[in-house]
Write a protein that holds these residues in place. Structure first.
Motif, PDB file in Angstrom:
ATOM      1  N   UNK A 101       0.912  -1.274   0.409  1.00 39.72           N
ATOM      2  CA  UNK A 101       0.205   0.428  -0.205  1.00 39.72           C
ATOM      3  C   UNK A 101       1.260   1.342   0.004  1.00 39.72           C
ATOM      4  N   UNK A 102       2.006   1.525   0.912  1.00 38.75           N
ATOM      5  CA  UNK A 102       2.837   1.803   0.396  1.00 38.75           C
ATOM      6  C   UNK A 102       3.816   3.078  -0.222  1.00 38.75           C
ATOM      7  N   UNK A 103       3.659   1.265  -1.706  1.00 41.72           N
ATOM      8  CA  UNK A 103       4.311   1.757  -2.598  1.00 41.72           C
ATOM      9  C   UNK A 103       3.120   1.917  -3.551  1.00 41.72           C
ATOM     10  N   UNK A 104       2.243   2.238  -3.304  1.00 43.83           N
ATOM     11  CA  UNK A 104       1.375   2.302  -4.092  1.00 43.83           C
ATOM     12  C   UNK A 104       1.163   3.875  -3.776  1.00 43.83           C
ATOM     13  N   UNK A 105       0.995   4.752  -2.760  1.00 41.97           N
ATOM     14  CA  UNK A 105       0.947   6.176  -2.115  1.00 41.97           C
ATOM     15  C   UNK A 105       2.085   6.550  -3.078  1.00 41.97           C
ATOM     16  N   UNK A 106       3.554   6.084  -3.194  1.00 39.88           N
ATOM     17  CA  UNK A 106       4.570   6.304  -3.610  1.00 39.88           C
ATOM     18  C   UNK A 106       4.636   6.178  -4.908  1.00 39.88           C
ATOM     19  N   UNK A 107       3.975   5.848  -5.219  1.00 42.23           N
ATOM     20  CA  UNK A 107       3.474   5.524  -7.261  1.00 42.23           C
ATOM     21  C   UNK A 107       2.789   6.711  -7.473  1.00 42.23           C
ATOM     22  N   UNK A 144       7.145   4.491   4.255  1.00 39.42           N
ATOM     23  CA  UNK A 144       6.756   5.369   4.126  1.00 39.42           C
ATOM     24  C   UNK A 144       4.919   4.179   4.669  1.00 39.42           C
ATOM     25  N   UNK A 145       5.254   2.811   4.857  1.00 42.22           N
ATOM     26  CA  UNK A 145       4.921   1.908   5.631  1.00 42.22           C
ATOM     27  C   UNK A 145       4.422   2.334   7.016  1.00 42.22           C
ATOM     28  N   UNK A 146       5.390   2.096   7.789  1.00 41.24           N
ATOM     29  CA  UNK A 146       5.941   3.223   8.758  1.00 41.24           C
ATOM     30  C   UNK A 146       4.228   4.621   9.292  1.00 41.24           C
ATOM     31  N   UNK A 147       4.555   5.214   8.116  1.00 45.50           N
ATOM     32  CA  UNK A 147       3.833   6.420   8.182  1.00 45.50           C
ATOM     33  C   UNK A 147       2.945   5.999   8.305  1.00 45.50           C
ATOM     34  N   UNK A 148       1.793   5.639   7.272  1.00 45.01           N
ATOM     35  CA  UNK A 148       0.289   5.752   6.816  1.00 45.01           C
ATOM     36  C   UNK A 148      -0.097   4.533   7.841  1.00 45.01           C
ATOM     37  N   UNK A 152      -6.592   8.620   1.851  1.00 48.10           N
ATOM     38  CA  UNK A 152      -8.136   8.679   2.614  1.00 48.10           C
ATOM     39  C   UNK A 152      -8.922   8.826   1.472  1.00 48.10           C
ATOM     40  N   UNK A 153      -8.517   8.901   0.028  1.00 42.91           N
ATOM     41  CA  UNK A 153      -9.380   8.939  -1.354  1.00 42.91           C
ATOM     42  C   UNK A 153      -8.816   8.085  -2.351  1.00 42.91           C
ATOM     43  N   UNK A 154      -6.872   7.935  -1.568  1.00 40.81           N
ATOM     44  CA  UNK A 154      -7.047   7.122  -2.817  1.00 40.81           C
ATOM     45  C   UNK A 154      -6.793   5.184  -2.750  1.00 40.81           C
ATOM     46  N   UNK A 157       2.364  12.945  -0.500  1.00 36.76           N
ATOM     47  CA  UNK A 157       2.987  13.054   0.618  1.00 36.76           C
ATOM     48  C   UNK A 157       2.069  12.173   1.811  1.00 36.76           C
ATOM     49  N   UNK A 158       3.037  11.721   2.461  1.00 36.09           N
ATOM     50  CA  UNK A 158       3.287  10.578   3.836  1.00 36.09           C
ATOM     51  C   UNK A 158       2.438  11.295   4.822  1.00 36.09           C
ATOM     52  N   UNK A 159       2.027  12.453   5.003  1.00 33.31           N
ATOM     53  CA  UNK A 159       1.398  13.059   6.169  1.00 33.31           C
ATOM     54  C   UNK A 159      -0.325  13.544   5.125  1.00 33.31           C
ATOM     55  N   UNK A 160      -0.547  13.754   4.076  1.00 30.74           N
ATOM     56  CA  UNK A 160      -1.765  14.524   3.816  1.00 30.74           C
ATOM     57  C   UNK A 160      -3.000  13.119   3.486  1.00 30.74           C
TER      58      UNK A 160
END
Length: 224
Positions: free
Chosen positions: A40-46, A96-100, A58-60, A50-53
């Motif tokens: 999931x973190x990889x998806x957000x990075x792709x 990213x995984x730790x943050x999200x 939530x939308x993604x 941003x990890x703080x957004x």
């Protein structure tokens, strides 16, 4: 109908080691929930999020489909049909995984995906709230624990075997603190499910624990 095994317990009880060994013996899929959070973190990075957004995250989340398969005896993680296993162990993905993973929307999505996988596949899943929240209808639920002293000594031996400095008293204190935190967190606290079988591994080795749980599984299947 898929057969599900849920293994919960405190840090250092040996859940992952036991679950992986048992999954191999039974030919089940070991669901590495940590790898799913990394996917999931990889998806957000792709997606350039941003990890703080939290609003963007939530939308993604609805656009990510994460699943685990075993191919040639090795775990493979797929994101929206693409094998991304080789990309999950980078420091960037880990951070990213730790943050999200703290966001409820991320957890809710992944629990849903884990439950979807468990409906069609024989799985073994370990964690803090598998039997109580993720797989409440699992045919076998195990609460695997060991004394603080035993868990601390295992960790101490693991570190010293690697040549790393270790303080047994500090490790024990850290484990006690983590136990308290896990058991008192607001979201899905660690606790033994009412229908879980307690297995205390304080005086048992890996083979003995696997054999004990295997016996519980065989008995359950025999009575099914």
């Amino acid at each position: 109908m898929a057969f599900n095994i849920a293994i919960d317990g405190p840090a250092g009880a040996g859940k992952s080691t036991i679950a992986k060994t048992l999954a191999k013996e039974l030919g089940y899929v070991y669901v590495d929930t940590g790898a799913m959070y990394r996917a999931m973190a990889y998806y957000f990075l792709d997606q350039g999020i941003d990890k703080d957004d939290e609003a963007a995250i939530n939308a993604a989340v609805s656009g990510a489909d994460v699943t685990i398969r075993y191919e040639d005896g090795a775990q493979q993680v797929y994101l929206n049909g693409e094998n991304i296993t080789g990309s999950l162990r980078t420091e960037q993905v880990g951070n990213m995984a730790s943050a999200t993973s703290i966001y409820p929307a991320v957890r809710t999505k992944l629990v849903s995906l884990q439950q979807k996988l468990a409906k069609t596949t024989d799985v073994i899943m370990d964690g803090r709230d598998i039997g109580t929240c993720v797989l409440p209808d699992a045919q076998v639920k195990i609460y695997l624990t060991a004394s603080v002293e035993t868990r601390a000594k295992r960790r101490f031996d693991e570190l010293t075997d690697k040549g790393e400095p270790a303080d047994l008293a500090k490790i024990a204190a850290d484990i006690e603190e983590r136990d308290y935190r896990d058991m008192h967190r607001d979201m899905s606290p660690l606790r033994q499910a009412e229908d879980a079988v307690l297995v205390d591994s304080s005086e048992m080795n890996i083979e003995e624990v696997v054999a004990a749980i295997r016996g519980i599984v065989d008995e359950k299947k025999g009575n099914a």
